[in-house]
Design a protein around this motif. Structure first.
Motif, PDB file in Angstrom:
ATOM      1  N   PHE A 171       1.010  -1.165   0.201  1.00  0.00           N
ATOM      2  CA  PHE A 171      -0.179  -0.187   0.124  1.00  0.00           C
ATOM      3  C   PHE A 171       0.753   0.915  -0.467  1.00  0.00           C
ATOM      4  O   PHE A 171       1.986   0.661   0.250  1.00  0.00           O
ATOM      5  N   GLN A 172       0.671   2.549  -0.641  1.00  0.00           N
ATOM      6  CA  GLN A 172       0.576   3.505  -0.550  1.00  0.00           C
ATOM      7  C   GLN A 172       0.901   5.003   0.525  1.00  0.00           C
ATOM      8  O   GLN A 172      -0.392   4.777   0.913  1.00  0.00           O
ATOM      9  N   LEU A 173       1.348   5.120   1.252  1.00  0.00           N
ATOM     10  CA  LEU A 173       1.136   5.599   2.776  1.00  0.00           C
ATOM     11  C   LEU A 173       1.671   7.158   2.006  1.00  0.00           C
ATOM     12  O   LEU A 173       2.944   7.258   2.237  1.00  0.00           O
ATOM     13  N   HIS A 174       0.356   7.766   2.355  1.00  0.00           N
ATOM     14  CA  HIS A 174       0.935   9.397   2.415  1.00  0.00           C
ATOM     15  C   HIS A 174       0.127  10.471   3.735  1.00  0.00           C
ATOM     16  O   HIS A 174      -0.558  10.382   3.979  1.00  0.00           O
ATOM     17  N   PRO A 175       1.221  10.934   4.579  1.00  0.00           N
ATOM     18  CA  PRO A 175       0.697  11.885   5.235  1.00  0.00           C
ATOM     19  C   PRO A 175       0.116  13.204   4.685  1.00  0.00           C
ATOM     20  O   PRO A 175       1.328  13.533   3.950  1.00  0.00           O
ATOM     21  N   GLU A 176      -0.488  13.161   5.093  1.00  0.00           N
ATOM     22  CA  GLU A 176      -1.118  14.903   5.103  1.00  0.00           C
ATOM     23  C   GLU A 176      -0.516  16.460   5.388  1.00  0.00           C
ATOM     24  O   GLU A 176       0.004  15.587   7.110  1.00  0.00           O
ATOM     25  N   ALA A 177       0.065  16.982   5.291  1.00  0.00           N
ATOM     26  CA  ALA A 177       0.154  18.072   5.679  1.00  0.00           C
ATOM     27  C   ALA A 177      -0.282  19.459   4.694  1.00  0.00           C
ATOM     28  O   ALA A 177      -0.035  19.218   3.605  1.00  0.00           O
ATOM     29  N   ASP A 178      -0.178  20.519   5.715  1.00  0.00           N
ATOM     30  CA  ASP A 178      -0.734  21.966   5.274  1.00  0.00           C
ATOM     31  C   ASP A 178       0.345  22.506   4.842  1.00  0.00           C
ATOM     32  O   ASP A 178       0.897  23.259   6.397  1.00  0.00           O
ATOM     33  N   PHE A 179       0.877  23.037   3.830  1.00  0.00           N
ATOM     34  CA  PHE A 179       2.114  24.120   3.742  1.00  0.00           C
ATOM     35  C   PHE A 179       0.952  25.587   2.926  1.00  0.00           C
ATOM     36  O   PHE A 179       1.973  26.384   2.996  1.00  0.00           O
ATOM     37  N   PHE A 180      -0.137  25.754   3.572  1.00  0.00           N
ATOM     38  CA  PHE A 180      -0.636  26.931   2.877  1.00  0.00           C
ATOM     39  C   PHE A 180      -1.180  27.798   4.420  1.00  0.00           C
ATOM     40  O   PHE A 180      -1.127  29.024   4.363  1.00  0.00           O
ATOM     41  N   TYR A 181      -2.301  26.960   4.932  1.00  0.00           N
ATOM     42  CA  TYR A 181      -2.638  27.691   6.387  1.00  0.00           C
ATOM     43  C   TYR A 181      -2.021  27.664   7.408  1.00  0.00           C
ATOM     44  O   TYR A 181      -1.427  26.254   7.838  1.00  0.00           O
ATOM     45  N   MET A 182      -0.746  28.468   7.978  1.00  0.00           N
ATOM     46  CA  MET A 182       0.528  27.767   9.247  1.00  0.00           C
ATOM     47  C   MET A 182      -0.876  28.539  10.225  1.00  0.00           C
ATOM     48  O   MET A 182      -1.103  29.501  11.003  1.00  0.00           O
TER      49      MET A 182
ATOM     50  N   LYS B 295      -6.641  34.864   8.260  1.00  0.00           N
ATOM     51  CA  LYS B 295      -8.755  34.569   8.833  1.00  0.00           C
ATOM     52  C   LYS B 295      -8.287  33.406  10.026  1.00  0.00           C
ATOM     53  O   LYS B 295      -7.578  32.833  10.412  1.00  0.00           O
ATOM     54  N   TYR B 296      -9.613  33.440  10.112  1.00  0.00           N
ATOM     55  CA  TYR B 296     -10.601  32.936  11.175  1.00  0.00           C
ATOM     56  C   TYR B 296     -11.432  31.990  10.231  1.00  0.00           C
ATOM     57  O   TYR B 296     -11.807  32.157   8.758  1.00  0.00           O
ATOM     58  N   PRO B 297     -12.120  30.598  10.583  1.00  0.00           N
ATOM     59  CA  PRO B 297     -13.095  29.909  10.059  1.00  0.00           C
ATOM     60  C   PRO B 297     -13.987  30.740   9.861  1.00  0.00           C
ATOM     61  O   PRO B 297     -14.223  30.987  10.834  1.00  0.00           O
ATOM     62  N   PHE B 298     -14.947  30.464   8.922  1.00  0.00           N
ATOM     63  CA  PHE B 298     -16.309  31.425   8.064  1.00  0.00           C
ATOM     64  C   PHE B 298     -16.966  30.395   9.093  1.00  0.00           C
ATOM     65  O   PHE B 298     -17.316  29.332   9.421  1.00  0.00           O
ATOM     66  N   SER B 299     -18.361  31.012   9.528  1.00  0.00           N
ATOM     67  CA  SER B 299     -19.629  30.337  10.207  1.00  0.00           C
ATOM     68  C   SER B 299     -20.431  30.155   8.697  1.00  0.00           C
ATOM     69  O   SER B 299     -20.901  30.233   8.435  1.00  0.00           O
ATOM     70  N   PHE B 300     -21.100  28.373   9.505  1.00  0.00           N
ATOM     71  CA  PHE B 300     -21.942  28.359   8.086  1.00  0.00           C
ATOM     72  C   PHE B 300     -22.782  29.286   8.953  1.00  0.00           C
ATOM     73  O   PHE B 300     -23.930  28.582   7.896  1.00  0.00           O
TER      74      PHE B 300
ATOM     75  N   ASN C 167      -3.869  21.318   0.478  1.00  0.00           N
ATOM     76  CA  ASN C 167      -4.328  23.066   0.234  1.00  0.00           C
ATOM     77  C   ASN C 167      -3.781  23.262  -1.216  1.00  0.00           C
ATOM     78  O   ASN C 167      -4.460  24.036  -1.639  1.00  0.00           O
ATOM     79  N   TYR C 168      -3.026  22.410  -1.592  1.00  0.00           N
ATOM     80  CA  TYR C 168      -2.414  23.038  -2.777  1.00  0.00           C
ATOM     81  C   TYR C 168      -3.134  22.555  -4.049  1.00  0.00           C
ATOM     82  O   TYR C 168      -2.325  23.040  -4.926  1.00  0.00           O
ATOM     83  N   GLY C 169      -3.577  21.657  -3.950  1.00  0.00           N
ATOM     84  CA  GLY C 169      -4.947  21.332  -5.079  1.00  0.00           C
ATOM     85  C   GLY C 169      -6.044  22.011  -5.213  1.00  0.00           C
ATOM     86  O   GLY C 169      -7.273  22.021  -5.563  1.00  0.00           O
ATOM     87  N   SER C 170      -6.482  23.511  -3.811  1.00  0.00           N
ATOM     88  CA  SER C 170      -7.882  23.347  -4.068  1.00  0.00           C
ATOM     89  C   SER C 170      -8.040  24.771  -3.191  1.00  0.00           C
ATOM     90  O   SER C 170      -8.982  25.239  -2.964  1.00  0.00           O
ATOM     91  N   LYS C 171      -6.685  26.177  -2.928  1.00  0.00           N
ATOM     92  CA  LYS C 171      -6.302  27.227  -2.507  1.00  0.00           C
ATOM     93  C   LYS C 171      -5.517  27.527  -3.177  1.00  0.00           C
ATOM     94  O   LYS C 171      -4.319  27.425  -3.591  1.00  0.00           O
ATOM     95  N   LEU C 172      -5.846  28.391  -3.678  1.00  0.00           N
ATOM     96  CA  LEU C 172      -4.830  29.104  -4.224  1.00  0.00           C
ATOM     97  C   LEU C 172      -4.805  30.745  -3.889  1.00  0.00           C
ATOM     98  O   LEU C 172      -5.411  31.781  -3.638  1.00  0.00           O
TER      99      LEU C 172
END
Length: 817
Positions: free
Chosen positions: A522-533, A559-564, A608-613
Motif C-alpha cells: 500500500f502507499q502511505l501518504h502523510p497529509e500536511a498543510d503548507f498553506f495555512y499556518m 483568517k479565522y474559519p467562517f461560520s456556516f 490545500n495545494y490543489g484546492s486553495k490558491l
C-alpha cells in the motif's frame, strides 16, 4: 494566409488556414470565425443586436463590444467602459497584421478625443523623435511645444507651479505641449509621432508621468487583442505589457468577447460551464429570474480580503463551451486562468441571446484602514501589472458535437500540454483511498485549568491494525492518507518541525505503520498543510512579519474559519491562520520531506495545494496569483521527479498532471439556480489518465446520491475512518468527522470495494467515450470496450432499451456484462 480588401482605409482582414477562416470587420471591429468544411460561423457580436427588443442600452453597448473594462479610483468608485461606445465608435482604435497575426489596438476612455501625442517629454527624448521626422513635419511639432528650462524662465512664468506640475524640471529640460494647440494640429502630430516610432505604451507612460493638463487626468486605457489561427483553434491573446492605464484609474476587471458564439432565441443548444466538474445551461430555459451564472476559476483568491462567505463556489478547470445547432466550440483559458471568472446568462433578462464568457481580475486592491482620518473609503491598488504575463484564450471548434466533443478536445489539449500524462501506467484496479484520523485538539482540564491538548481518535497501533485488515480483505493499490498524525492535531502547528503525537504512541509504533503499508504493498501518504499556518508561536520557524503573505493594503493575511450560520469569521471560537508566502511554502515542503524521510515516509498528501490558491501582494516581494500557480506546478514536477506518490485534495486542474490520485473531487453541481443539468465533464477528461474519487462515501450528506454520482462519473472509492466513537468529538471543532467510526463502516466498505471491483475494475484504464442524459437524473456512461453504465438517481423507475432501472440504482450492459 492573410488577405486584405478592399483597397482604402477600412480594409477588411481575413486570416486563413486549412481549417478556419477569420474575418475582421473594421467598421465594428467584430470577428467572424468560419469552419471551412461545414461553413458554420461563430461571431463575436450578435447580428442585428441594435434592434434587439429585449436589450437595454447598456447591454447593447456590451453586445457590440469585443471587450469591456471596469475601472475605479482610490475611493473605489468607478464605472464600466465598452470597446464599442468608448473606442470603436470614436475611431480610437487601429489594427494591422503582425507576423501573420491580427493585432487590434484599442484606446478606451471617457474622453471626447484622445490624441496620442506626448503632453510633455524630456529634451533628449524629444530630439530623438524630431530627428526621425521629415523636414516638413519637424517645424510643425516644434511650433506646438515649448522647451522649458527651470534656470531660464520668462518673467511671466510661475516657477512654483511649473515645478509642482512637472517635477522633472528640477533636473532636466522639458518640451511641454502648448495649451492653445488646435485639435487639427494635434491630429496631424499623431501621424508625425507615429511615423517616428512613438508607441501606445510610451503615450500612456507619458500621460501618466506628465498629467498636469486636465485632458490627461480623465480615465483612459490602452490594450491590444491579438488574433491568430492554430489548426482548428482561434487564439486570442492580451499581453499585459500592452495594457496601459493611468495610476489614478486602475483597471479592476476585463471581460473578453462576451457574446462570442452566443445563441439566439431561435437556436437550439446549451452552454457548458465549469460548475464543479461541469454543468449545462440550456438556451432559452426561461430562468431569467435566477441570478446570472458567475464562478471563479480555482475559487476565491485567498490573498484578497472578504468579510463573509455565503457560498464558496469554485471552478475546478478553466474552460467553458457552447453547443449550438449541432456544432460545438470549446474555450480553454490557457494563460491568466488564475485571474478568471466564467459568467453566463440566458435570453430574456437583458437581451435575446444566451452567452458565456470570461472575466479577469486585472489590478488587485484592498481598502485601507484609516479610520478617523478620512470620512470616505480609500483603496490601495497594485502599482503595476505582473511582467511578462498574458491572458490567452483558445477557442477550438470541436470535431464531435456536444459536451463530449468539448471533453475530447480538452483532454487532447491537456495531453499535448503535459505529455507525461500519456505515459502513465494504466489503472487496472479500483482507485481507493482511506483517510485515517489520528488526533484532534480539544480543550481538556488539567488541575482544574482548561488546556488545549491532543485527543486520540486512532492510535498508531490501531492504524497498523487497520492496514493489516485491509490487506486481509484483499484490497489492492490502496492509498492510505494519515491525517492528524503529527504536531498535535488535524489542525497541526507550523510544519517546520515534525513531532509525533505521544498520545497516539511511540516512534517505534509509527514505524510499524510504515512497515505494515510496505508489507501489504500500500502507499502511505502523510497529509500536511503548507498553506495555512496555525498555532504560530515564537521560535516556531515561521515569522509572521517575514513569512506571512500580505494583502495589497500591506496588512498580513490572517483568517479565522467562517461560520456556516452567520457567514462571518468565528473569531471567538475558531483558530487563527496565516497564509504562507509562496517561497516560504516551498521551503516548508523541502524541510518536511527531509524530516519525514527519517520516519520511512516517501509520499505526500497535500491538503490545500490543489484546492486553495493565493498570491502575495506585498509591494516589495510581489507574487501574482498566476506566478504562484506556476511555482506550484514547478514544485509538483520536482516532487514527482523525485519518485514520490502524490495525493491532492479537490483537484484544481493545474495540479492534476502530477497527482497520482485526486480525492474529494466535487463531482456534482453546486446548485446554481440557472443551470439545468450536471455533467461529469472533468471526469470524462481525466478518466483513464488521472484517478480520482468523490467525497468520502461515509461522510456524504446524501449517501445514495454520492454513490450514484461516483458510479456515473467513473470515480474510485474514498473512506474516512477513526477508531474511537464519534461521541468523543463532542465539544470539539471537528464535527465533520461525524460518521467515521471504523468498526461500524469497515464491513460495508469492504463489500462496496468488492462490488466495484467486480462491476467496474476493468474500466478504470479506459476512456469514457460517451455520456448521455436520458432524462433528469438518468444517465448512460459508455467506455471504450462498449460497457455502458446506466444510472437512475431519480425517485422513479426508468426504462432504457427494454431494460428496467430501479430508482436509486444502476445497471451495467455490454462489455463484461
Amino acid at each position: 494566409m492573410v488577405y486584405e480588401f478592399p483597397e482604402g482605409e477600412n480594409k477588411e482582414v481575413v486570416l486563413e488556414n486549412d481549417y478556419l477562416l477569420l474575418r475582421f470587420v473594421p467598421e465594428t471591429a467584430e470577428i467572424i470565425l468560419t469552419e471551412k468544411n461545414t461553413g458554420v460561423q461563430w461571431r463575436s457580436n450578435p447580428p442585428g443586436y441594435s434592434d434587439d427588443p429585449v436589450a437595454d442600452v447598456i447591454t447593447k453597448y456590451l453586445m457590440g463590444s469585443q471587450l469591456s473594462l471596469e475601472y475605479a479610483d482610490n475611493t473605489g468608485v468607478g464605472m464600466t467602459l465598452f470597446s464599442s461606445s468608448y473606442s470603436v465608435d470614436r475611431l480610437a482604435y487601429e489594427y494591422e497584421v503582425v507576423d501573420g497575426d491580427l493585432e487590434v489596438r484599442y484606446t478606451v476612455g471617457d474622453i471626447s478625443r484622445a490624441f496620442r501625442i506626448p503632453p510633455a517629454m524630456p529634451e533628449e527624448r524629444m530630439l530623438y523623435y524630431l530627428d526621425m521626422m521629415s523636414d516638413d513635419d519637424r517645424p510643425v511639432v516644434e511650433s506646438c511645444y515649448r522647451l522649458y528650462d527651470i534656470d531660464n524662465l520668462r518673467s511671466t512664468d510661475d516657477r512654483t507651479k511649473l515645478l509642482a506640475d512637472y517635477p522633472d524640471l528640477s533636473r532636466m529640460k522639458l518640451y511641454v505641449l502648448r495649451g492653445n494647440t488646435q485639435d487639427y494640429m494635434k491630429e496631424d502630430m499623431e501621424d508625425y509621432f507615429k511615423e517616428a516610432g512613438y508607441t501606445y505604451e510610451e503615450y500612456f507612460e507619458d500621460i501618466s508621468t506628465y498629467s498636469a493638463g486636465g485632458a490627461f487626468n480623465k480615465p483612459a486605457f490602452s490594450l491590444t487583442l491579438r488574433y491568430s489561427l492554430e489548426g482548428k483553434s482561434l487564439v486570442v491573446n492580451v499581453p499585459f505589457d500592452k495594457i496601459a492605464y493611468l495610476p489614478a484609474f486602475p483597471i479592476l476587471r476585463l471581460s473578453l468577447l462576451p457574446f462570442m458564439g452566443a445563441g439566439g432565441i431561435n437556436d437550439e443548444g446549451y452552454m457548458l460551464v465549469p460548475d464543479s466538474s461541469g454543468a449545462l445551461i440550456y438556451f432559452n430555459n426561461k430562468k431569467q429570474t435566477q441570478t446570472p451564472y458567475s464562478i471563479r476559476v480555482y475559487g476565491w483568491d485567498e490573498a484578497m480580503p472578504r468579510d463573509a462567505i455565503v457560498s464558496d463556489n469554485k471552478a475546478l478547470f478553466p474552460a467553458f463551451g457552447i453547443h449550438k445547432n449541432g456544432s460545438a466550440m470549446l474555450c480553454v483559458i490557457e494563460e491568466g486562468s488564475s485571474y478568471a471568472s466564467v459568467r453566463a446568462d440566458v435570453s430574456g433578462r437583458n437581451s435575446s441571446w444566451n452567452m458565456v464568457y470570461p472575466l479577469f481580475d486585472i489590478v488587485h486592491g484592498a481598502k485601507m484602514d484609516i479610520t478617523g482620518r478620512n470620512e470616505r473609503d480609500v483603496y490601495l491598488y497594485e502599482s503595476s501589472l505582473p511582467a511578462e504575463e498574458n491572458i490567452t484564450l483558445r477557442y477550438t471548434l470541436c470535431e464531435k458535437s456536444g459536451y463530449m466533443g468539448m471533453a475530447q478536445e480538452y483532454r487532447s489539449w491537456l495531453l499535448n500540454k503535459y505529455p507525461s500524462l500519456a505515459n502513465r501506467p494504466s489503472q487496472d484496479d479500483v482507485p481507493i483511498a482511506v483517510e485515517i484520523i489520528g488526533a484532534v485538539n480539544k480543550t481538556q482540564h488539567r488541575l482544574g485549568l482548561p488546556v488545549d491538548l491532543p485527543l486520540k481518535l486512532t492510535s498508531y497501533k490501531e492504524v497498523q491494525s487497520m492496514i493489516d485488515d485491509f490487506g486481509n480483505y484483499g484490497w489492492k493499490n490502496l492509498r492510505i492518507k494519515l491525517n492528524g498524525w503529527f504536531n498535535r492535531s488535524v489542525d497541526h502547528s507550523v510544519p517546520t518541525k515534525v513531532k509525533l503525537i505521544s498520545q497516539l504512541g511511540s516512534k517505534k509504533d509509527f514505524k510499524e505503520i510504515v512497515s505494515a503499508a510496505d508489507k501489504n504493498n500500500f502507499q502511505l501518504h502523510p497529509e500536511a498543510d503548507f498553506f495555512y499556518m496555525k498555532d504560530v508561536k515564537s521560535f516556531s520557524g515561521f515569522n509572521i512579519y517575514r513569512d506571512a503573505a500580505r494583502y495589497v493594503n500591506r496588512e498580513r493575511i490572517q483568517k479565522y474559519p467562517f461560520s456556516f450560520v452567520w457567514f462571518g469569521e468565528r473569531k471567538q471560537w475558531g483558530k487563527l491562520s496565516y497564509i504562507a508566502r509562496p517561497s516560504v511554502t516551498i521551503k516548508l515542503m523541502d524541510n518536511f520531506f527531509q524530516k519525514t524521510s527519517s520516519l520511512g515516509l516517501r509520499n505526500i498528501a497535500f491538503r490545500n495545494y490543489g484546492s486553495k490558491l493565493a498570491g502575495d501582494y506585498h509591494e516589495k516581494r510581489h507574487v501574482s496569483r498566476e506566478a504562484s500557480m506556476l511555482t506550484r506546478q514547478k514544485k509538483l514536477q520536482q516532487i514527482k521527479d523525485s519518485g514520490k506518490d502524490i495525493i491532492v485534495n479537490t483537484g484544481f486542474v493545474y495540479a492534476a498532471p502530477w497527482a497520482d490520485l485526486i480525492i474529494d473531487m466535487i463531482i456534482d453541481d453546486q446548485s446554481f439556480g440557472i443551470t439545468d443539468a450536471s455533467v461529469p465533464f472533468l471526469p470524462i477528461v481525466l478518466h483513464g489518465v488521472v484517478p480520482y474519487t468523490s467525497r468520502a462515501i461515509n461522510l456524504a450528506e446524501d449517501y445514495t446520491k454520492n454513490l450514484l454520482k461516483t458510479v456515473e462519473s467513473g470515480a474510485g472509492l474514498y473512506f474516512s475512518f477513526m477508531k474511537e466513537e464519534t461521541a468523543e468529538l463532542q465539544e470539539t471543532k471537528f464535527r465533520q468527522f461525524y460518521a467515521n467510526e471504523y468498526d461500524k463502516w469497515v464491513g460495508d466498505a469492504d463489500a462496496m470495494y468488492k462490488k466495484f471491483t467486480a462491476d467496474f475494475g476493468h474500466l478504470y484504464s479506459q476512456k469514457i467515450v460517451d455520456h448521455v442524459i436520458l432524462s433528469p437524473n438518468v444517465t448512460i456512461t459508455e467506455y471504450e470496450d462498449g460497457t455502458r453504465v446506466l444510472v437512475n438517481a431519480s425517485d422513479f423507475d426508468a426504462v432504457y432499451d427494454g431494460i428496467n432501472i430501479g430508482a436509486d440504482t444502476y445497471r451495467i450492459i455490454g462489455g463484461r456484462e
